[in-house]
Motif scaffolding. Structure first.
Motif, PDB file in Angstrom:
ATOM      1  N   GLN A 151       0.826  -1.207   0.000  1.00 10.68           N
ATOM      2  CA  GLN A 151       0.000   0.000   0.000  1.00 10.68           C
ATOM      3  C   GLN A 151       0.862   1.259   0.000  1.00 10.68           C
ATOM      4  OE1 GLN A 151      -2.507  -1.028   3.407  1.00 10.68           O
ATOM      5  NE2 GLN A 151      -4.256  -0.347   2.202  1.00 10.68           N
ATOM      6  N   MET A 152       1.900   1.253   0.811  1.00 15.07           N
ATOM      7  CA  MET A 152       2.751   2.442   0.899  1.00 15.07           C
ATOM      8  C   MET A 152       3.441   2.730  -0.431  1.00 15.07           C
ATOM      9  SD  MET A 152       4.295   2.312   4.763  1.00 15.07           S
ATOM     10  CE  MET A 152       4.595   0.561   4.922  1.00 15.07           C
ATOM     11  N   LEU A 153       3.933   1.699  -1.093  1.00 18.45           N
ATOM     12  CA  LEU A 153       4.595   1.900  -2.386  1.00 18.45           C
ATOM     13  C   LEU A 153       3.604   2.371  -3.449  1.00 18.45           C
ATOM     14  CD1 LEU A 153       6.966  -1.206  -2.395  1.00 18.45           C
ATOM     15  CD2 LEU A 153       7.596   1.194  -2.036  1.00 18.45           C
ATOM     16  N   ALA A 154       2.419   1.779  -3.459  1.00 16.02           N
ATOM     17  CA  ALA A 154       1.392   2.207  -4.408  1.00 16.02           C
ATOM     18  C   ALA A 154       0.985   3.650  -4.139  1.00 16.02           C
ATOM     19  CB  ALA A 154       0.174   1.284  -4.318  1.00 16.02           C
ATOM     20  N   CYS A 155       0.916   4.022  -2.880  1.00 16.89           N
ATOM     21  CA  CYS A 155       0.538   5.375  -2.501  1.00 16.89           C
ATOM     22  C   CYS A 155       1.540   6.401  -3.038  1.00 16.89           C
ATOM     23  CB  CYS A 155       0.439   5.456  -0.985  1.00 16.89           C
ATOM     24  SG  CYS A 155      -0.201   7.014  -0.413  1.00 16.89           S
ATOM     25  N   VAL A 156       2.809   6.093  -2.919  1.00 14.85           N
ATOM     26  CA  VAL A 156       3.836   7.000  -3.435  1.00 14.85           C
ATOM     27  C   VAL A 156       3.703   7.136  -4.951  1.00 14.85           C
ATOM     28  CG1 VAL A 156       6.322   7.290  -3.793  1.00 14.85           C
ATOM     29  CG2 VAL A 156       5.453   6.650  -1.548  1.00 14.85           C
ATOM     30  N   ARG A 157       3.476   6.021  -5.644  1.00 13.47           N
ATOM     31  CA  ARG A 157       3.328   6.071  -7.108  1.00 13.47           C
ATOM     32  C   ARG A 157       2.104   6.895  -7.513  1.00 13.47           C
ATOM     33  NH1 ARG A 157       4.961   0.611  -6.614  1.00 13.47           N
ATOM     34  NH2 ARG A 157       2.790  -0.075  -6.723  1.00 13.47           N
ATOM     35  N   CYS A 192       0.468   9.232  -5.725  1.00 13.01           N
ATOM     36  CA  CYS A 192       0.661  10.649  -5.383  1.00 13.01           C
ATOM     37  C   CYS A 192       1.640  11.324  -6.337  1.00 13.01           C
ATOM     38  CB  CYS A 192       1.131  10.792  -3.935  1.00 13.01           C
ATOM     39  SG  CYS A 192      -0.154  10.443  -2.720  1.00 13.01           S
ATOM     40  N   GLN A 193       2.684  10.618  -6.743  1.00 11.53           N
ATOM     41  CA  GLN A 193       3.643  11.183  -7.694  1.00 11.53           C
ATOM     42  C   GLN A 193       2.984  11.430  -9.037  1.00 11.53           C
ATOM     43  OE1 GLN A 193       6.932  12.222  -7.234  1.00 11.53           O
ATOM     44  NE2 GLN A 193       6.505  13.117  -9.232  1.00 11.53           N
ATOM     45  N   THR A 194       2.164  10.499  -9.483  1.00 11.02           N
ATOM     46  CA  THR A 194       1.452  10.666 -10.753  1.00 11.02           C
ATOM     47  C   THR A 194       0.503  11.857 -10.690  1.00 11.02           C
ATOM     48  OG1 THR A 194       1.614   8.311 -11.217  1.00 11.02           O
ATOM     49  CG2 THR A 194      -0.066   9.544 -12.423  1.00 11.02           C
ATOM     50  N   LEU A 195      -0.248  11.971  -9.604  1.00 11.18           N
ATOM     51  CA  LEU A 195      -1.135  13.121  -9.442  1.00 11.18           C
ATOM     52  C   LEU A 195      -0.336  14.420  -9.460  1.00 11.18           C
ATOM     53  CD1 LEU A 195      -3.464  11.691  -6.676  1.00 11.18           C
ATOM     54  CD2 LEU A 195      -4.123  12.195  -9.037  1.00 11.18           C
ATOM     55  N   SER A 196       0.793  14.427  -8.789  1.00 17.08           N
ATOM     56  CA  SER A 196       1.647  15.609  -8.736  1.00 17.08           C
ATOM     57  C   SER A 196       2.198  15.965 -10.124  1.00 17.08           C
ATOM     58  CB  SER A 196       2.796  15.371  -7.757  1.00 17.08           C
ATOM     59  OG  SER A 196       3.680  16.456  -7.746  1.00 17.08           O
ATOM     60  N   ASN A 197       2.549  14.962 -10.896  1.00 14.40           N
ATOM     61  CA  ASN A 197       3.070  15.199 -12.243  1.00 14.40           C
ATOM     62  C   ASN A 197       2.056  15.925 -13.120  1.00 14.40           C
ATOM     63  OD1 ASN A 197       5.476  13.972 -11.602  1.00 14.40           O
ATOM     64  ND2 ASN A 197       5.000  12.053 -12.633  1.00 14.40           N
ATOM     65  N   PHE A 198       0.780  15.697 -12.848  1.00 15.51           N
ATOM     66  CA  PHE A 198      -0.290  16.361 -13.602  1.00 15.51           C
ATOM     67  C   PHE A 198      -0.801  17.614 -12.893  1.00 15.51           C
ATOM     68  CE2 PHE A 198      -0.465  12.066 -15.396  1.00 15.51           C
ATOM     69  CZ  PHE A 198      -0.407  12.371 -16.746  1.00 15.51           C
ATOM     70  N   TYR A 199      -0.040  18.089 -11.893  1.00 19.08           N
ATOM     71  CA  TYR A 199      -0.381  19.300 -11.134  1.00 19.08           C
ATOM     72  C   TYR A 199      -1.785  19.224 -10.535  1.00 19.08           C
ATOM     73  CZ  TYR A 199       3.729  21.047 -13.518  1.00 19.08           C
ATOM     74  OH  TYR A 199       5.008  21.199 -13.993  1.00 19.08           O
ATOM     75  N   THR A 200      -2.125  18.058 -10.022  1.00 17.45           N
ATOM     76  CA  THR A 200      -3.432  17.845  -9.408  1.00 17.45           C
ATOM     77  C   THR A 200      -3.298  17.968  -7.891  1.00 17.45           C
ATOM     78  OG1 THR A 200      -3.994  16.313 -11.189  1.00 17.45           O
ATOM     79  CG2 THR A 200      -5.348  16.220  -9.211  1.00 17.45           C
TER      80      THR A 200
END
Length: 62
Positions: free
Chosen positions: A6-12, A14-22
Motif C-alpha cells: 500500500q505504501m509503495l502504491a501510494c507513493v506512485r 501521489c507522484q502521478t497526481l503531482s506530475n499532472f499538477y493535481t
C-alpha cells in the motif's frame, strides 16, 4: 498500519497526481477497512487496497 504494498502504491499514485499538477485534498488510512483513500482534483477518488492494487471510485449514478 498500511502494508508495504500500500505504501509503495501510494507513493506512485501521489507522484502521478503531482506530475499532472493535481491537488490532493484528502489522504486517509481507514484502520477498519485497511484501505488508503485519496481525494484529488475536482472529482478523482482513489482507493488503495491492502495488496497494493488501486482503483478509481465509481461515483456515477444511473
Amino acid at each position: 498500519m498500511p502494508t508495504l504494498e500500500q505504501m509503495l502504491a501510494c507513493v506512485r499514485v501521489c507522484q502521478t497526481l503531482s506530475n499532472f499538477y493535481t491537488d490532493i485534498h484528502l489522504f486517509r488510512y481507514d484502520e477498519k477497512r485497511e484501505e488508503i483513500y485519496i481525494l484529488a482534483g475536482e472529482t478523482i477518488g482513489i482507493t488503495i487496497l491492502r495488496n497494493g492494487r488501486w482503483e478509481f471510485d465509481d461515483d456515477t449514478e444511473a
